[in-house]
Design a protein around this motif. Structure first.
Motif, PDB file in Angstrom:
ATOM      1  N   GLU A 194       0.833  -1.203   0.000  1.00  0.00           N
ATOM      2  CA  GLU A 194       0.000   0.000   0.000  1.00  0.00           C
ATOM      3  C   GLU A 194       0.870   1.257   0.000  1.00  0.00           C
ATOM      4  OE1 GLU A 194      -3.242   0.487  -0.585  1.00  0.00           O
ATOM      5  OE2 GLU A 194      -3.243  -1.653  -1.019  1.00  0.00           O
ATOM      6  N   ALA A 195       1.971   1.214   0.713  1.00  0.00           N
ATOM      7  CA  ALA A 195       2.891   2.366   0.726  1.00  0.00           C
ATOM      8  C   ALA A 195       3.468   2.581  -0.681  1.00  0.00           C
ATOM      9  CB  ALA A 195       4.010   2.138   1.739  1.00  0.00           C
ATOM     10  N   ARG A 196       3.766   1.497  -1.349  1.00  0.00           N
ATOM     11  CA  ARG A 196       4.290   1.596  -2.714  1.00  0.00           C
ATOM     12  C   ARG A 196       3.228   2.147  -3.669  1.00  0.00           C
ATOM     13  NH1 ARG A 196       8.028  -3.908  -3.092  1.00  0.00           N
ATOM     14  NH2 ARG A 196       9.522  -3.181  -1.547  1.00  0.00           N
ATOM     15  N   ARG A 197       2.003   1.695  -3.445  1.00  0.00           N
ATOM     16  CA  ARG A 197       0.895   2.205  -4.251  1.00  0.00           C
ATOM     17  C   ARG A 197       0.817   3.731  -4.126  1.00  0.00           C
ATOM     18  NH1 ARG A 197      -3.376   4.353  -4.494  1.00  0.00           N
ATOM     19  NH2 ARG A 197      -3.355   4.745  -2.257  1.00  0.00           N
ATOM     20  N   ALA A 198       0.947   4.183  -2.900  1.00  0.00           N
ATOM     21  CA  ALA A 198       0.887   5.633  -2.660  1.00  0.00           C
ATOM     22  C   ALA A 198       2.031   6.347  -3.396  1.00  0.00           C
ATOM     23  CB  ALA A 198       0.943   5.918  -1.163  1.00  0.00           C
ATOM     24  N   ALA A 199       3.204   5.745  -3.392  1.00  0.00           N
ATOM     25  CA  ALA A 199       4.345   6.343  -4.098  1.00  0.00           C
ATOM     26  C   ALA A 199       4.054   6.416  -5.604  1.00  0.00           C
ATOM     27  CB  ALA A 199       5.614   5.526  -3.839  1.00  0.00           C
ATOM     28  N   PHE A 200       3.493   5.336  -6.144  1.00  0.00           N
ATOM     29  CA  PHE A 200       3.148   5.335  -7.571  1.00  0.00           C
ATOM     30  C   PHE A 200       2.133   6.439  -7.870  1.00  0.00           C
ATOM     31  CE2 PHE A 200       4.551   0.719  -7.952  1.00  0.00           C
ATOM     32  CZ  PHE A 200       5.537   0.979  -8.898  1.00  0.00           C
ATOM     33  N   GLU A 201       1.187   6.605  -6.981  1.00  0.00           N
ATOM     34  CA  GLU A 201       0.158   7.615  -7.206  1.00  0.00           C
ATOM     35  C   GLU A 201       0.780   9.016  -7.285  1.00  0.00           C
ATOM     36  OE1 GLU A 201      -3.166   7.472  -4.527  1.00  0.00           O
ATOM     37  OE2 GLU A 201      -4.282   8.935  -5.713  1.00  0.00           O
ATOM     38  N   GLY A 202       1.706   9.283  -6.364  1.00  0.00           N
ATOM     39  CA  GLY A 202       2.382  10.579  -6.380  1.00  0.00           C
ATOM     40  C   GLY A 202       3.156  10.792  -7.683  1.00  0.00           C
ATOM     41  N   ARG A 203       3.797   9.740  -8.144  1.00  0.00           N
ATOM     42  CA  ARG A 203       4.546   9.834  -9.403  1.00  0.00           C
ATOM     43  C   ARG A 203       3.601  10.082 -10.582  1.00  0.00           C
ATOM     44  NH1 ARG A 203       8.117   4.340  -9.067  1.00  0.00           N
ATOM     45  NH2 ARG A 203       9.471   4.859  -7.302  1.00  0.00           N
ATOM     46  N   ARG A 204       2.486   9.378 -10.578  1.00  0.00           N
ATOM     47  CA  ARG A 204       1.526   9.554 -11.668  1.00  0.00           C
ATOM     48  C   ARG A 204       1.075  11.007 -11.752  1.00  0.00           C
ATOM     49  NH1 ARG A 204      -4.866   8.598 -11.501  1.00  0.00           N
ATOM     50  NH2 ARG A 204      -4.427   9.976  -9.735  1.00  0.00           N
ATOM     51  N   ASP A 205       0.672  11.556 -10.592  1.00  0.00           N
ATOM     52  CA  ASP A 205       0.160  12.926 -10.582  1.00  0.00           C
ATOM     53  C   ASP A 205       1.218  13.895 -11.110  1.00  0.00           C
ATOM     54  OD1 ASP A 205      -2.126  11.888  -9.564  1.00  0.00           O
ATOM     55  OD2 ASP A 205      -1.716  12.456  -7.469  1.00  0.00           O
TER      56      ASP A 205
END
Ligand code: PLP
Ligand code: PLP
Lengths: 390, 390
Positions: free
Chosen positions: B291-302
């Motif tokens: 889940e922490a990695r998911r959050a990191a991916f989300e930040g990168r996407r944005d």
């Protein structure tokens, strides 16, 4: 050609499962009920992965070496495998001729796919390793099964190949040592076969999966007589790495390029940790372990072959390699499949019926694997003796 | 049909390699020459295998759990995956509906093989994951590519399926989230598609490989609307286990039996250590890491989407999942393939051309992966700005 009324393709519906799977399931039920079943049906070494190989795997995991690799395998492993051909056989090949695959299973699928189009055939011996027929069927092609018997040690010969070649035949697959018979193709015969197949415009494929596990003889690689052939091998058997799913294929560079492209699409890459583990399989320390295991297998073979012969089983071709004895049980049955079931139910011995390896005289034969300890083999022979002699 | 004059089958000769492979090779040359290349072409997470998963692998190796397993996977893992469907989606499935495979790659090959005979077709969107076309070609069948664009978020719709269905069409493959676009199929559309495909007598296959990696939305599993569909998933992406080569397939029990028989023959079994490692992927401790990695991916996407839009790239469908942005570069080029080469040579940015995902408008699009750290993404955006604004 639409068959939307039935959900599964004809391709899938006619893929066969192994008869031994049902026997295995029944064996587990018997065991769950408290029976002591002796397992002589298993096609994998009973030895654990060698310590140096296991340790290399652990180091790879710790080092985070767990991403996809090139589809052809990590360069270090391709180099190590190429060097092994020099070391073991005195044959020079380049790392670009080596494709690392998900088991020899992956190598065989790629090799066949690179050769056959729909309707074409690969010639191979009956009896033989059953998956080969299924790989070809999967590809809308087929195995051209040529009956072989004791006279030719259950192996294709130059003469048989010449006799059976057809326009649709794209190549010939040999396995030396063979599963289920453990026999080797003699060097001069291999040379004649290579020449014949080349002259017929076909491709020779040699399954050398049981190399290293030979007794009293050294197996030659087909590359010694035919640098253009496809050689399939694996870390599963001699190197004791079945569950790691790692094998390889040696072929001319042009052919490797074609198969690499297919591997990219089909597999992405072979398992990564397995590849780093396999790097440790070629060290003197590991090879020493494998040689000790080879010696153990040899002792078991001698004991089992003698014991079976004493009980009246004909073993017309002495197994020179692998860990199988293909024994003629026709003094006891004319239906080896029924015989296997009865052996399991009444004597708690699990073996594999000839029918799993082909059709030619399959009802005479039973495959005994010596992938279990000597005392287990002894127990099985005692139970057999009791059954036969009463 | 014999084509013994040419060595390789037509099947093999026409399998395509990925365009990005040549770019990758050139990127490595540039790096060897000292250039600092930013990698936005990679299709796998940049995070190492999570500690609890790695530790479970090491324990399995130490415990000698390295033999072949059942072709369908170890029962514990099938149970664990079945339980995960309840836990994550509230969907009840039985472990017998789960087939563990060598990557989703293995699952897709088996799913297609179980459905198509020679000459038949599976409908899927253009753009889409390129291997699907090659799997089908490999099976003497083909992908029926239906052009999709921004209007339908690059996904097949009920209407498109009805319009394009042919007698040879055996089923429909969706990927949600999709590679290369990151878009999802909306729930109501999925429901309509499932009904439509059933009514047409076909089979629905849904690739849910990027589940877990969605941003601001939760993906539903297609099993919620169609208990009969085939769902493909993998430990590669959300669970960060690419090199372990482990995936799975959920299907009705009868279909699983058929595919299991093929898997026995084709693969023998999925990699064993990977299976024991994967058991540790479902613990709360592991899921917290993912889940922490998911959050990191989300930040990168944005960050990447905003940056690209600021530079004039149209991103007509906001990516809701996976780790890709499919960006329209037509303000800069009418040949995205040439543009990718130029980006690499001149700006040392590696990205994947639209041509790797299909033909429809492919020369407009480029796929950016955010499988690298934010500072790398920032560097790439700066280089792009310099290129564009001078
Ligand atoms: C003759 C032969 N070839 C190939 C294989 C496939 O082995 P693997 O895929 O584990 O390398 C086997 C396995 O039993 C075999 O007996
Ligand atoms: C959409 C999609 N499906 C399937 C795969 C295959 O993944 P794996 O075999 O590693 O599970 C990929 C890999 O990139 C993918 O993007």
């Amino acid at each position: 050609m639409a068959s939307n009324d039935t959900k599964s393709s004809r391709r899938a519906a006619s893929i066969e499962s192994f008869k031994v799977m049902d026997l295995l399931k029944r064996a587990r039920e018997l065991e769950a009920a408290g029976c002591d079943v002796v397992h002589l049906e298993v096609g994998e070494p009973d030895f654990a992965t060698a310590e140096p190989v296991a340790e290399a795997a652990i180091q790879a995991v710790r080092a985070g070496l767990t991403q996809y690799t090139p589809a052809s395998g990590i360069p270090e492993l391709r180099e190590r495998i190429a060097a092994f051909y020099d070391q073991r056989y005195g044959v020079q090949i380049s790392p670009e001729q080596v494709l690392v695959t998900p088991g020899a299973s992956g190598a065989l699928l790629l090799a066949f796919a690179s050769l056959v189009d729909a309707g074409q055939r690969i010639m191979t011996s009956d009896p033989g390793y059953p998956c080969n027929r299924q790989f070809l069927h999967f590809l809308n092609a087929s195995a051209q099964l040529v009956p072989t018997g004791p006279a030719e040690k259950f192996q294709l010969t130059n003469a048989l190949i010449a006799e059976h070649w057809q326009p649709e035949t794209r190549g010939v697959l040999l396995a030396s040592p063979s599963n289920p018979t453990g026999t080797l193709v003699p060097v001069d015969e291999m040379q004649a076969i290579a020449q014949r197949v080349r002259q017929l415009g076909g491709q020779l494929i040699v399954d050398e999966l049981y190399h290293g596990l030979t007794y009293g003889v050294d197996a030659m690689t087909a590359l010694q007589v035919d640098p253009e052939c496809f050689v399939v091998n694996s870390f599963s058997k001699y190197f004791g790495m079945t569950g790691w799913r790692l094998g390889w294929l040696v072929a001319p560079e042009g052919a490797i390029k074609v198969m690499e492209r297919m591997a990219q699409n089909l597999f992405i890459s072979p398992p990564t940790v397995s590849q780093y583990a396999a790097l440790a399989a070629f060290t003197p320390q590991s090879l020493e372990i494998f040689e000790a295991r080879r010696a153990a297998f040899e002792g078991r073979r001698d004991f089992l072959v003698q014991g079976l012969r004493d009980l009246g089983f004909a073993i017309p071709a002495m197994p020179e390699g692998a860990f199988y004895v293909y024994a003629d049980a026709s003094h006891l049955t004319d239906d080896s499949f029924a015989f296997c079931w009865s052996l399991l139910e009444e004597n708690h011995i699990a073996v594999t019926p000839g029918a799993d390896f082909g059709q030619f005289n399959a009802s005479r034969y039973v495959r005994f694997s010596y992938t279990t300890r000597l005392d287990q083999i002894e127990k099985a022979l005692q139970r057999l003796a009791q059954r036969i002699r009463g």
